[in-house]
Scaffold this active site. Structure first.
Site, mmCIF file in Angstrom:
data_model
loop_
_atom_site.group_PDB
_atom_site.id
_atom_site.type_symbol
_atom_site.label_atom_id
_atom_site.label_comp_id
_atom_site.label_asym_id
_atom_site.label_seq_id
_atom_site.Cartn_x
_atom_site.Cartn_y
_atom_site.Cartn_z
ATOM 1 N N PHE A 127 3.613 -21.046 -0.295
ATOM 2 C CA PHE A 127 2.387 -21.603 1.162
ATOM 3 C C PHE A 127 3.829 -22.775 1.631
ATOM 4 O O PHE A 127 4.715 -22.006 1.335
ATOM 5 C CB PHE A 127 1.036 -22.313 0.724
ATOM 6 C CG PHE A 127 -0.120 -20.508 1.078
ATOM 7 C CD1 PHE A 127 0.294 -20.302 0.187
ATOM 8 C CD2 PHE A 127 -1.218 -21.064 1.584
ATOM 9 C CE1 PHE A 127 -0.595 -18.249 0.844
ATOM 10 C CE2 PHE A 127 -1.542 -20.316 1.987
ATOM 11 C CZ PHE A 127 -1.594 -19.218 2.244
ATOM 12 N N GLY B 142 22.627 -22.980 1.510
ATOM 13 C CA GLY B 142 22.985 -23.839 0.594
ATOM 14 C C GLY B 142 23.875 -24.548 -0.526
ATOM 15 O O GLY B 142 24.589 -25.304 0.382
ATOM 16 N N TYR C 84 9.591 -14.682 11.559
ATOM 17 C CA TYR C 84 10.116 -14.630 10.241
ATOM 18 C C TYR C 84 9.640 -14.313 9.097
ATOM 19 O O TYR C 84 9.428 -13.358 7.997
ATOM 20 C CB TYR C 84 10.105 -16.403 9.776
ATOM 21 C CG TYR C 84 10.054 -16.398 8.784
ATOM 22 C CD1 TYR C 84 11.213 -16.598 7.208
ATOM 23 C CD2 TYR C 84 8.835 -17.671 7.449
ATOM 24 C CE1 TYR C 84 11.108 -17.018 6.284
ATOM 25 C CE2 TYR C 84 8.825 -17.711 6.549
ATOM 26 C CZ TYR C 84 10.032 -17.270 5.863
ATOM 27 O OH TYR C 84 10.077 -17.440 4.355
ATOM 28 N N GLY D 168 4.296 -21.152 17.006
ATOM 29 C CA GLY D 168 4.255 -20.026 15.858
ATOM 30 C C GLY D 168 3.555 -20.785 14.912
ATOM 31 O O GLY D 168 3.576 -19.916 12.851
#
Ligand code: UDP
Length: 328
Positions: free
Chosen positions: A169, A36, A141, A281
């Site tokens: 999403f 961040g 994840y 993935g």
């Protein structure tokens, strides 16, 4: 309410913080600034630099600020990275999330909103994907988020808290011209495409063009970060009526090639593209059904057109070509 937002200096957390403040809430941001940016945190929020690994610090923050609710964004978030480093995700995302949840329960904080993911659905059996879809995470994840969802499920069952798990999403767009997406390294499709438009990269590499999709490239459901923020605010308001899980998307899929084409139109730039190998993935197609949150909470995305989503991201990238390094 006073809300503790972990990861509130990150892309989605900072957007939600902005909208919580606009809605009249007090926000305490807890972030280790590993991904961040201090400049992303709204001026009206309290900021605590800290790490969820540090249980004593988490407890001290909980005792000092006495939040009514927690929104948990702080996390490793990359599908591809999790395939390379599974234990980083299965260890840190899970352990640090549990540190936070444990501290919340110990301090009687009984409203919890978890930032979850469409990667819970590695091989969806139907498109669009609603909340009845079987959970079969596509990566470590996704699995790490699943474990946290199940933890919250049991704490709800045992009457320790109420929770909402919000499965995003593909979050995209900028929360404002001065608050947008800035990852290092950047791995996400839209920011990379816009970096090509800015001349900061030569080309976009398309990860795979032989998927079982109309044009062979992956299909994703892009949802504006401000619409995600509204979903958090609605879920927060509904928690006292019970825990809930929601899939959050626009119900519309766009292929990687369609995203690139739309970005060409929005930016007026050429944006060279090249086909490359698939990324491990990545499911072929992820499109959400968000009927549940629309019906139950009246969620109504305001920025659902892909052109608008990309245009808002473009505005941020054009104004801040070095991201937060030259923001404000
Ligand atoms: N993608 C791509 N090239 C890139 C980055 C992403 O083709 O440089 C594809 C990726 O394979 C996926 C889609 O764009 O199908 C969205 O990827 P992103 O990392 O933005 O989000 P994810 O779907 O992993 O959450």
């Amino acid at each position: 309410m006073r809300i503790l937002v972990t990861g509130g200096a990150g892309y989605i957390g900072s957007a939600v913080t902005q909208e919580l403040i606009a809605d009249g809430h007090e926000v305490v941001v807890f972030d280790n600034l590993s991904q961040g940016h201090r400049a992303a945190v709204h001026e009206a929020a309290d900021f605590v630099e800290g790490d969820l690994a540090d249980r004593e610090h988490v407890d001290a923050v909980m005792a000092e600020h006495d939040p009514s609710a927690i929104m948990h964004f702080a996390s490793h978030t990359l599908v591809g990275e999790s395939m390379e480093q599974p234990l980083l995700y299965l260890n840190e995302n899970v352990r640090y999330g549990l540190n936070l949840i444990r501290s919340a329960v110990d301090h009687g904080v009984d409203r919890f909103i978890l930032s979850s993911t469409a990667n819970l659905f590695g091989e969806p059996t139907q498109i669009p994907i609603d909340e009845s879809e079987r959970i079969d995470p596509g990566s470590p994840y996704g699995e790490s988020k699943h474990i946290l969802e199940r933890t919250l499920h049991w704490l709800d069952d045992r009457d320790k808290l109420r929770y909402a798990a919000l499965r995003y999403f593909n979050a995209a767009g900028a929360a404002s011209p001065d608050r947008g997406e800035d990852h290092d390294p950047e791995t996400h499709l839209i920011p990379i495409v816009l970096e090509v438009a800015l001349g900061q990269r030569d080309k976009i590499v398309i990860y795979g063009d032989e998927y079982d999709t109309p044009d062979g490239t992956c299909v994703r459901d892009f949802v504006h970060v401000l619409d995600l923020a509204q979903a958090h605010i609605l879920a927060l308001g509904a928690l006292d009526q019970g825990s809930r899980v929601y899939n959050l998307g626009n119900g519309e899929g766009y292929s990687v090639r369609e995203v690139i084409d739309t970005a060409r139109q929005v930016t007026g730039k050429e944006i060279p593209a090249e086909e490359g190998a698939p990324r491990p993935g990545d499911p072929a197609m992820l499109i959400a059904s968000s009927d549940r949150i629309r019906d139950e909470l009246g969620w109504n995305p305001q920025h659902d057109a892909l052109e608008d989503i990309i245009a808002s991201a473009w505005e941020w990238h054009r104004r801040h070509p070095q991201g937060y390094a030259d923001a404000r």
